[in-house]
Design a protein around this motif. Structure first.
Motif, mmCIF file in Angstrom:
data_model
loop_
_atom_site.group_PDB
_atom_site.id
_atom_site.type_symbol
_atom_site.label_atom_id
_atom_site.label_comp_id
_atom_site.label_asym_id
_atom_site.label_seq_id
_atom_site.Cartn_x
_atom_site.Cartn_y
_atom_site.Cartn_z
ATOM 1 N N ASN A 1 0.826 -1.206 0.000
ATOM 2 C CA ASN A 1 0.000 0.000 0.000
ATOM 3 C C ASN A 1 0.857 1.251 0.000
ATOM 4 N N GLU B 1 0.808 4.171 -2.976
ATOM 5 C CA GLU B 1 0.363 5.536 -2.688
ATOM 6 C C GLU B 1 1.481 6.545 -2.874
ATOM 7 N N THR C 1 -0.066 9.581 -7.908
ATOM 8 C CA THR C 1 0.489 9.269 -6.596
ATOM 9 C C THR C 1 1.149 10.493 -5.990
ATOM 10 N N PRO D 1 -5.156 -0.242 -2.330
ATOM 11 C CA PRO D 1 -5.851 0.861 -2.990
ATOM 12 C C PRO D 1 -5.878 0.712 -4.499
ATOM 13 N N GLU E 1 -5.190 5.474 -4.300
ATOM 14 C CA GLU E 1 -3.808 5.964 -4.322
ATOM 15 C C GLU E 1 -3.775 7.480 -4.454
ATOM 16 N N VAL F 1 -4.663 9.265 -1.079
ATOM 17 C CA VAL F 1 -3.540 9.287 -0.148
ATOM 18 C C VAL F 1 -2.432 10.200 -0.670
ATOM 19 N N GLY F 2 -2.144 10.121 -1.969
ATOM 20 C CA GLY F 2 -1.118 10.986 -2.545
ATOM 21 C C GLY F 2 -1.417 12.449 -2.322
#
Length: 412
Positions: A109, A113, A127, A322, A327, A330-331
């Motif tokens: 993960n 990410e 990302t 993800p 992704e 979170v990025g």
């Protein structure tokens, strides 16, 4: 409480890793479809739990006392370390035209990410590294962002300086003309595979993860002698999980492991007492200064106060890893954190806007820039509201002189 949990746990962690690797090596069928009906666990995000107790025992809040803000002493120590970040040469000495390395460490993960599932360049554009590479506010000159995370690399593969992952990262740095001495900040997101015990069980995975992360923090200090800051994030929502790799409530409870690690360092620096699970975290001798990165967990479709939700389509078919949209979420949260945190913005952001007053480096001096300056007005270096991008004349305080410079370019 976790301070009393003294039993060894490394064997269970490594057994879980072997089981996970065995399953990965023998499986031929695709993972079951995600459980898209798992839209909520009914749990409160830790930063919204506050002083309330999870399971009647474990207080919420990202920091001690059910609070989401850290004690002043820990804040001051973090700011001092952020302000000390400088470009370093390969020998770790300050030098012109040298580099600052921000490194990621973790599992599948984490690499998805941070950069890409493959863990290699070029990073996927959605990302963290992909977004940072084209963002005008990110320092593209001195800062080098390196993805050290890889798939299958669980917490126990990072907890010793002799672990193969660190030699792999050493070689990765060398290939880019860098060295371990230039690493000054690290983002860590780790987990254990196939957890079987949840809180309040004395053998809960959250305790195992706390112990591993303490060892990781000390390992980073050994491998990267100039590392100053360590930022940790726990896992995203796993209520859609269709496998036993790391479902709920383990994803949620990993947030308590991060919380406890940070609290252990705060308490040790205040009292001198070393937590029996986290181990020695003295940030002057044994480990970097540790803090939260972005807190990523949200209860599925139940929106957090900041609006974050996790939809089934944000996860792959196993409901654990993800998908592209996950992704990207979170990025984006990572980019926002590193651009705006008091502990990162001084070295993550470029310091040369084309127009004085362009605090967000979008090429215009507008109401957004004025709002940012007014929010920080009257603050100075070390203060909780200080924003180096609003300190236009680099005086150390955001004052009328900065406001005058901004207004002189307003509308430009």
């Amino acid at each position: 409480m976790f301070l009393s949990m003294m039993s060894p746990i490394w064997l269970r962690t490594r057994l879980g890793l072997l089981l996970a690797l065995s399953a990965a090596g023998t499986a031929s069928a695709p993972a079951p479809a995600a459980n898209c009906e798992g839209t909520s666990t009914g749990l409160s995000p830790i930063d919204e739990l506050g002083a309330d107790l999870y399971l009647g025992q474990f207080q919420g809040g990202l920091y001690p006392g059910g609070l989401n803000s850290m004690p002043a002493s820990h804040f001051a120590a973090g700011r001092a370390r952020a302000d000390a970040v400088r470009p370093l040469d390969a020998q770790g000495q300050p030098a012109e035209n040298s580099k600052i390395v921000l490194l990621s460490i973790g599992m599948s993960n984490t690499t998805q990410e941070f950069c890409s599932a493959a863990g290699t360049l070029p990073c996927d554009p959605w990302t963290f590294m992909g977004q940072a590479a084209v963002h005008p506010a990110v320092d593209q000159t001195a800062l080098v962002i390196v993805n050290g995370a890889r798939g299958g690399q669980t917490a126990s593969t990072w907890d010793d300086p002799a672990d193969a992952n660190y030699d792999r990262i050493r070689d990765l740095l060398l290939a880019q003309g860098l060295s371990e001495a230039q690493v000054q900040a690290v983002w860590v997101k780790v987990a254990n595979p196939q957890p079987t015990a949840s809180l309040p069980d004395p053998a809960a995975d959250a305790y195992a993860l706390l112990e591993s992360m303490g060892a990781i923090a000390r390992t980073l200090r050994v491998r990267y002698p100039n590392v100053r800051t360590l930022f940790l994030s726990s896992r995203i929502y796993a209520g859609y999980a269709s496998t036993a790799l790391n479902p709920e409530p383990y994803a949620y409870e990993s947030g308590f492991a991060v919380k406890w690690l940070i609290e252990a360092q705060i308490r040790q620096m205040e009292s001198g007492i070393i937590d029996p699970l986290a181990g020695d975290l003295n940030y002057n001798t044994a480990a970097p200064w540790v803090s939260w990165g972005p807190y990523l967990w949200g209860d599925g479709l139940t929106a957090r106060l900041n609006g974050l939700i996790w939809e089934c389509d944000d996860l792959q078919s196993d409901g654990t890893h993800p998908a592209q949209s996950g992704e990207e979420k979170v990025g984006t949260m990572l980019l926002d954190f590193f651009l705006n945190s008091s502990f990162t913005s001084t070295w993550f952001r470029t310091r040369t806007p084309a127009l004085p007053g362009d605090t967000d480096l979008d090429g215009d001096v507008d109401l957004a820039d004025l709002s940012a300056l007014l929010s920080a007005f009257g603050s100075c270096v070390g203060g909780p509201r200080y924003d180096p991008s609003a300190d236009i004349n680099n005086s150390g305080c955001v004052s009328l002189a900065d406001l005058s410079l901004l207004l002189g370019n307003f509308g430009g």
